[in-house]
Design a protein around this motif. Sequence first.
Motif, PDB file in Angstrom:
ATOM      1  N   ASN A   1       0.839  -1.187   0.000  1.00 29.20           N
ATOM      2  CA  ASN A   1       0.000   0.000   0.000  1.00 29.20           C
ATOM      3  C   ASN A   1       0.880   1.244   0.000  1.00 29.20           C
ATOM      4  N   TRP A  54       0.536   5.637   0.199  1.00 34.07           N
ATOM      5  CA  TRP A  54      -0.358   6.757   0.447  1.00 34.07           C
ATOM      6  C   TRP A  54       0.456   7.966   0.909  1.00 34.07           C
ATOM      7  N   THR A  55      -0.249   9.075   1.086  1.00 40.08           N
ATOM      8  CA  THR A  55       0.387  10.298   1.556  1.00 40.08           C
ATOM      9  C   THR A  55      -0.062  10.578   2.976  1.00 40.08           C
ATOM     10  N   TYR A  86       4.522   3.844   2.911  1.00 44.75           N
ATOM     11  CA  TYR A  86       4.257   2.546   2.307  1.00 44.75           C
ATOM     12  C   TYR A  86       4.098   1.487   3.394  1.00 44.75           C
ATOM     13  N   ASN A  95       6.080   5.331   7.507  1.00 41.79           N
ATOM     14  CA  ASN A  95       5.375   6.566   7.185  1.00 41.79           C
ATOM     15  C   ASN A  95       6.069   7.759   7.857  1.00 41.79           C
ATOM     16  N   ASN A 122     -11.042   8.632   4.842  1.00 39.62           N
ATOM     17  CA  ASN A 122     -11.111   8.031   3.504  1.00 39.62           C
ATOM     18  C   ASN A 122     -11.229   6.515   3.510  1.00 39.62           C
ATOM     19  N   ASN A 123     -10.330   5.887   4.256  1.00 39.72           N
ATOM     20  CA  ASN A 123     -10.145   4.444   4.169  1.00 39.72           C
ATOM     21  C   ASN A 123     -11.097   3.647   5.040  1.00 39.72           C
ATOM     22  N   ILE A 127      -7.817  12.085   4.934  1.00 38.19           N
ATOM     23  CA  ILE A 127      -7.250  11.202   5.951  1.00 38.19           C
ATOM     24  C   ILE A 127      -7.415  11.822   7.335  1.00 38.19           C
ATOM     25  N   VAL A 171      -9.252   6.975  -3.696  1.00 41.85           N
ATOM     26  CA  VAL A 171      -9.009   6.044  -2.594  1.00 41.85           C
ATOM     27  C   VAL A 171      -8.604   4.702  -3.207  1.00 41.85           C
TER      28      VAL A 171
END
Length: 420
Positions: free
Chosen positions: A102, A104-105, A113, A136, A313-314, A322, A413
């Motif tokens: 995965n 993301w920011t 990651y 992260n 979001n997730n 987020i 997403v």
Amino acid sequence: MKRIGFLIVLLAISLQSIAQELTVRKLYFEGLKKTKESTLRKMLDTEVNTPLDSTLLSTDIIRLKRMPAVAHAYFTVTPINESECEVKIGVEENFTLIPTLNLWTTTNRRLAYKVGLYEYNLLGRNLRVGGFYQHNGFDSYGVQFEAPTLFSRNFGLAFYHQSWKSEEPLYFDQASANYKYENISYELLGLFQINFRNTIAAGINLFKERYTYLSGHTAAQVPQRLDVNKKLLKFRYTYDDLDYFYHYVSGFKSQLYLQYVTTVNSYQKDFLIAWNDLFYFKRFGTRGNWANRLRVGLSSNIKSPFAPFALDNNVNLRGVGILVDRGTGSIVWNTEYRHTLIDKKWFALQTNVFTDIGSWRHPGGSLSDFVQAKNIHVYSGVGLRLINKKIFNAIFRIDYGYGLTANASRGFVFGIGQYF
């Protein structure tokens, strides 16, 4: 015509009567490669030297299809003589050693990651093990072991360990601050299947939480560092009446979660969290699938920036961002129509249109918060699913959500597996 109809009914009754008199003399599996036959036999109510019951067999097939190792299952009955028959259960196995990745920011726009490796059918015995590493800006990891049928078909255990670090926003005084959040936890659950549709899980999670201030708004009543040991008692009840045909789902499911967290510090009190997920799926034709999830949750209504229900979001609203906000109550309805454009033997391409609607109760607020317009968020959008039908949960999804309420955001997403 009436006479013909009567004869058909009489013939059906006669065939049913004959079937009820048949005894299962032989039961065998076809198509097994990795999964142990003894593991599957343990899941069945149908046994050798018992009367043939097609309803029981159908239930057994649904139970098998719920296993991560099984992509599809079916049965055929072949008479041996007037009173005996043999039952063949055909199984199409999933590939169950699954790597994950995965990207993301984070809240400060840093690229993050997460990589992992999970085996959902270890040794062919329905054992599930795996772990992940995440970066992260901080290093995190987690491992898990699940054995839902360790002692019998009805009783098993699960163990989880996690060391998690992330930068998270906390909201208070109409402003926010970024904190480094750390959580080191050990969890042990007992898993018990009451019957075909009803299961429970219960256990304890011992964890240590640490919040360290990084940047943003400060207030005298909010600590810049918080370090505390906690204990979480966990209970989950599941009613599952879903039926699967590869990536298509139909039926109803309900999951109730109860958690009681105990702690000793001046900023957080013992509190209770409860939420229930209701799922409803319906097939339309051969390629359409309507999917719904209604989540209703409440916790102890403590006025604190550490509220448990996140707007993210997730988790609940696609496109919102987020960790946009937190609350002590949450009502969310996710609904989408999935349509398969391409459906081959091993691959499927699916598109969807969705609407996500949610409302939150602010920490220390009242139940009327749920109906206030400023707390209601509506997002709608479209998505795409790339599905490998031979690998367990191998669904790559991408959704684009667009906010329909005032001052709403929008965005993509990404994820693995269906959103719900």
